[in-house]
Scaffold this motif. Structure first.
Motif, PDB file in Angstrom:
ATOM      1  N   ASP A 134       1.126  -1.479   0.316  1.00  0.00           N
ATOM      2  CA  ASP A 134      -0.111   0.167   0.165  1.00  0.00           C
ATOM      3  C   ASP A 134       1.353   1.552   0.355  1.00  0.00           C
ATOM      4  O   ASP A 134       1.190   2.451  -0.292  1.00  0.00           O
ATOM      5  CB  ASP A 134      -0.348  -0.063   1.283  1.00  0.00           C
ATOM      6  CG  ASP A 134      -1.871  -0.916   0.939  1.00  0.00           C
ATOM      7  OD1 ASP A 134      -1.659  -1.927   0.461  1.00  0.00           O
ATOM      8  OD2 ASP A 134      -2.903  -1.008   2.185  1.00  0.00           O
TER       9      ASP A 134
ATOM     10  N   LYS B 180      -6.040   6.430   0.561  1.00  0.00           N
ATOM     11  CA  LYS B 180      -7.174   5.510   0.592  1.00  0.00           C
ATOM     12  C   LYS B 180      -8.837   6.461  -0.098  1.00  0.00           C
ATOM     13  O   LYS B 180      -9.148   5.795  -0.628  1.00  0.00           O
ATOM     14  CB  LYS B 180      -7.604   4.425   1.671  1.00  0.00           C
ATOM     15  CG  LYS B 180      -6.052   3.413   1.321  1.00  0.00           C
ATOM     16  CD  LYS B 180      -6.457   2.533   1.909  1.00  0.00           C
ATOM     17  CE  LYS B 180      -4.774   1.442   2.002  1.00  0.00           C
ATOM     18  NZ  LYS B 180      -5.437   0.269   2.344  1.00  0.00           N
TER      19      LYS B 180
ATOM     20  N   LEU C  77      -8.954   7.750  -3.258  1.00  0.00           N
ATOM     21  CA  LEU C  77      -9.289   6.994  -4.406  1.00  0.00           C
ATOM     22  C   LEU C  77     -10.939   6.859  -4.661  1.00  0.00           C
ATOM     23  O   LEU C  77     -11.463   6.047  -5.822  1.00  0.00           O
ATOM     24  CB  LEU C  77      -7.873   5.299  -4.355  1.00  0.00           C
ATOM     25  CG  LEU C  77      -6.989   5.944  -4.335  1.00  0.00           C
ATOM     26  CD1 LEU C  77      -5.825   4.648  -4.470  1.00  0.00           C
ATOM     27  CD2 LEU C  77      -6.415   5.690  -6.248  1.00  0.00           C
ATOM     28  N   ALA C  78     -10.819   6.396  -2.616  1.00  0.00           N
ATOM     29  CA  ALA C  78     -13.029   6.061  -2.880  1.00  0.00           C
ATOM     30  C   ALA C  78     -13.349   7.476  -3.739  1.00  0.00           C
ATOM     31  O   ALA C  78     -14.436   6.969  -4.084  1.00  0.00           O
ATOM     32  CB  ALA C  78     -12.778   6.218  -1.260  1.00  0.00           C
TER      33      ALA C  78
ATOM     34  N   ASN D  88     -17.986   0.310  -4.734  1.00  0.00           N
ATOM     35  CA  ASN D  88     -16.983   1.017  -5.653  1.00  0.00           C
ATOM     36  C   ASN D  88     -15.922  -0.019  -4.963  1.00  0.00           C
ATOM     37  O   ASN D  88     -15.322  -0.476  -3.557  1.00  0.00           O
ATOM     38  CB  ASN D  88     -16.722   2.509  -4.119  1.00  0.00           C
ATOM     39  CG  ASN D  88     -15.346   3.265  -4.493  1.00  0.00           C
ATOM     40  OD1 ASN D  88     -14.818   2.674  -5.063  1.00  0.00           O
ATOM     41  ND2 ASN D  88     -15.494   4.093  -4.372  1.00  0.00           N
TER      42      ASN D  88
ATOM     43  N   HIS E 133     -12.876   0.658  -3.996  1.00  0.00           N
ATOM     44  CA  HIS E 133     -12.044   1.383  -3.364  1.00  0.00           C
ATOM     45  C   HIS E 133     -13.043   1.609  -2.058  1.00  0.00           C
ATOM     46  O   HIS E 133     -12.507   2.928  -1.166  1.00  0.00           O
ATOM     47  CB  HIS E 133     -11.891   2.762  -3.251  1.00  0.00           C
ATOM     48  CG  HIS E 133     -10.324   2.396  -4.644  1.00  0.00           C
ATOM     49  ND1 HIS E 133     -10.041   3.262  -5.677  1.00  0.00           N
ATOM     50  CD2 HIS E 133      -9.804   1.409  -5.371  1.00  0.00           C
ATOM     51  CE1 HIS E 133      -9.588   2.628  -6.610  1.00  0.00           C
ATOM     52  NE2 HIS E 133      -9.404   1.348  -6.134  1.00  0.00           N
ATOM     53  N   ASN E 134     -14.130   1.543  -1.984  1.00  0.00           N
ATOM     54  CA  ASN E 134     -15.202   2.180  -0.221  1.00  0.00           C
ATOM     55  C   ASN E 134     -16.320   0.633  -0.495  1.00  0.00           C
ATOM     56  O   ASN E 134     -17.351   0.885  -0.147  1.00  0.00           O
ATOM     57  CB  ASN E 134     -15.693   3.257  -0.765  1.00  0.00           C
ATOM     58  CG  ASN E 134     -16.272   3.621   0.541  1.00  0.00           C
ATOM     59  OD1 ASN E 134     -15.932   3.361   1.823  1.00  0.00           O
ATOM     60  ND2 ASN E 134     -17.661   4.238   0.333  1.00  0.00           N
ATOM     61  N   SER E 135     -15.594  -0.334   0.131  1.00  0.00           N
ATOM     62  CA  SER E 135     -16.428  -1.681   0.175  1.00  0.00           C
ATOM     63  C   SER E 135     -17.643  -1.451   1.215  1.00  0.00           C
ATOM     64  O   SER E 135     -17.228  -0.513   2.448  1.00  0.00           O
ATOM     65  CB  SER E 135     -15.964  -2.701   0.586  1.00  0.00           C
ATOM     66  OG  SER E 135     -16.348  -3.644   1.380  1.00  0.00           O
TER      67      SER E 135
ATOM     68  N   PRO F 284     -12.893   1.997   3.009  1.00  0.00           N
ATOM     69  CA  PRO F 284     -11.873   2.185   1.911  1.00  0.00           C
ATOM     70  C   PRO F 284     -10.300   1.970   2.807  1.00  0.00           C
ATOM     71  O   PRO F 284      -9.294   2.037   3.323  1.00  0.00           O
ATOM     72  CB  PRO F 284     -11.604   3.783   1.832  1.00  0.00           C
ATOM     73  CG  PRO F 284     -11.975   4.353   3.205  1.00  0.00           C
ATOM     74  CD  PRO F 284     -13.566   3.025   3.818  1.00  0.00           C
TER      75      PRO F 284
ATOM     76  N   CYS G 256      -3.655  -3.065  -1.623  1.00  0.00           N
ATOM     77  CA  CYS G 256      -4.436  -2.847  -2.866  1.00  0.00           C
ATOM     78  C   CYS G 256      -4.075  -4.640  -3.021  1.00  0.00           C
ATOM     79  O   CYS G 256      -4.222  -4.830  -4.292  1.00  0.00           O
ATOM     80  CB  CYS G 256      -3.119  -1.717  -3.464  1.00  0.00           C
ATOM     81  SG  CYS G 256      -3.386  -0.300  -2.468  1.00  0.00           S
TER      82      CYS G 256
ATOM     83  N   THR H 188     -10.111  -5.506 -13.012  1.00  0.00           N
ATOM     84  CA  THR H 188      -8.996  -4.678 -11.966  1.00  0.00           C
ATOM     85  C   THR H 188      -7.829  -4.196 -12.892  1.00  0.00           C
ATOM     86  O   THR H 188      -7.505  -4.737 -13.218  1.00  0.00           O
ATOM     87  CB  THR H 188      -8.814  -5.572 -10.886  1.00  0.00           C
ATOM     88  OG1 THR H 188     -10.142  -5.707  -9.854  1.00  0.00           O
ATOM     89  CG2 THR H 188      -8.039  -4.404  -9.894  1.00  0.00           C
TER      90      THR H 188
END
Ligand code: HEC
Ligand code: HEC
Ligand code: HEC
Ligand code: HEC
Length: 143
Positions: free
Chosen positions: A74, A84, A87-88, A100, A102-104, A109, A113, A142
């Protein structure tokens, strides 16, 4: 005429000083000669390849022996890609489907990675472990 000669002489001295200096700076730094063999073995993703990175742009502070390089984790990715949260934010439009990466919905976030992205081998998507059929509808492959 004499002045011109003097000027030329001082220019030459100046240049040799500059170049001599660069050379010694280079031998002192961890400049890695990227052989074609190394480049072929550790191919980069297209989105990075065209940026003409050197190995050490990512493998920072990992010495100068490529065979000893390890995952940059990361910390390595974020040294260029920010945080993070950022990115989210960039994929915020994907929050509408709760998809998302990057924002599960489960972890926010916080994911690593390398639960999805790899550099020298194909990436994966950890969401697919449990949502094999939904993932292709939720998000792209991805990168
Ligand atoms: C030395 C700086 C640097 C490092 C380290 C780095 N990247 Fe990048 N990356 C960039 C730049 C610059 C771009 C192109 C500009 C952009 O799209 O943000 C890029 C592009 C990308 C893209 C494509 C972006 C798009 O919009 O299509 C992805 C995906 C990506 N990087 C993921 C990663 C991951 C994952 C890591 C860690 C394994 C990583 N990067 C490490 C600099 C870096
Ligand atoms: C759950 C899997 C997953 C994780 C974990 C993950 N990504 Fe991604 N990432 C993706 C997917 C999927 C996309 C493509 C999304 C799309 O366009 O549909 C993507 C897109 C990107 C992009 C391009 C979009 C943009 O915002 O520019 C970058 C850069 C990126 N990821 C970097 C990272 C970094 C750095 C990390 C670690 C902090 C990370 N990703 C963690 C799956 C993931
Ligand atoms: C954009 C960032 C980036 C660049 C540039 C990069 N690497 Fe990597 N490297 C990684 C990441 C991330 C990993 C972790 C494994 C993976 O994602 O494939 C890694 C892993 C490695 C490993 C550990 C063995 C392995 O496969 O896990 C070696 C060795 C390596 N890289 C060599 C190189 C060499 C040699 C270069 C230059 C030709 C290079 N790398 C350039 C990001 C990078
Ligand atoms: C370890 C298994 C597992 C992983 C990995 C996983 N999920 Fe889930 N997820 C579940 C379970 C179980 C549920 C609840 C049952 C269901 O709706 O399928 C769920 C539910 C969801 C839902 C529906 C939630 C709602 O409120 O409507 C979404 C969207 C979702 N997951 C997205 C993701 C995304 C995106 C990832 C990757 C970042 C991910 N999941 C990774 C197991 C997982």
């Amino acid at each position: 005429m004499k002045r011109l000669a003097l000027l030329l002489l001082s220019l030459v001295t100046c240049f040799s000083f500059v170049f001599g200096d660069t050379k010694s700076a280079e031998t002192n730094s961890t400049k890695i000669v990227m052989s074609d063999e190394l480049k072929a073995k550790y191919k980069l993703k297209p989105h990075h390849e065209h940026l003409a990175f050197d190995c050490i742009d990512c493998h920072t502070n990992q010495g100068d022996d490529p065979s000893k390089f390890k995952n940059i984790k990361d910390e390595g990715c974020l040294s260029c890609h920010g945080t993070k949260k950022l990115l989210a934010q960039r994929l915020k439009f994907m929050d509408t489907l709760k998809a998302n990466p990057h924002n599960s919905v489960h972890d926010g976030p916080t994911l690593y990675c390398d639960e999805c992205h790899f550099e020298h081998k194909p990436s994966i998507n950890m969401c697919s472990e449990c949502h094999e059929h939904e993932v292709p509808q939720w998000m792209g492959v991805t990168p």
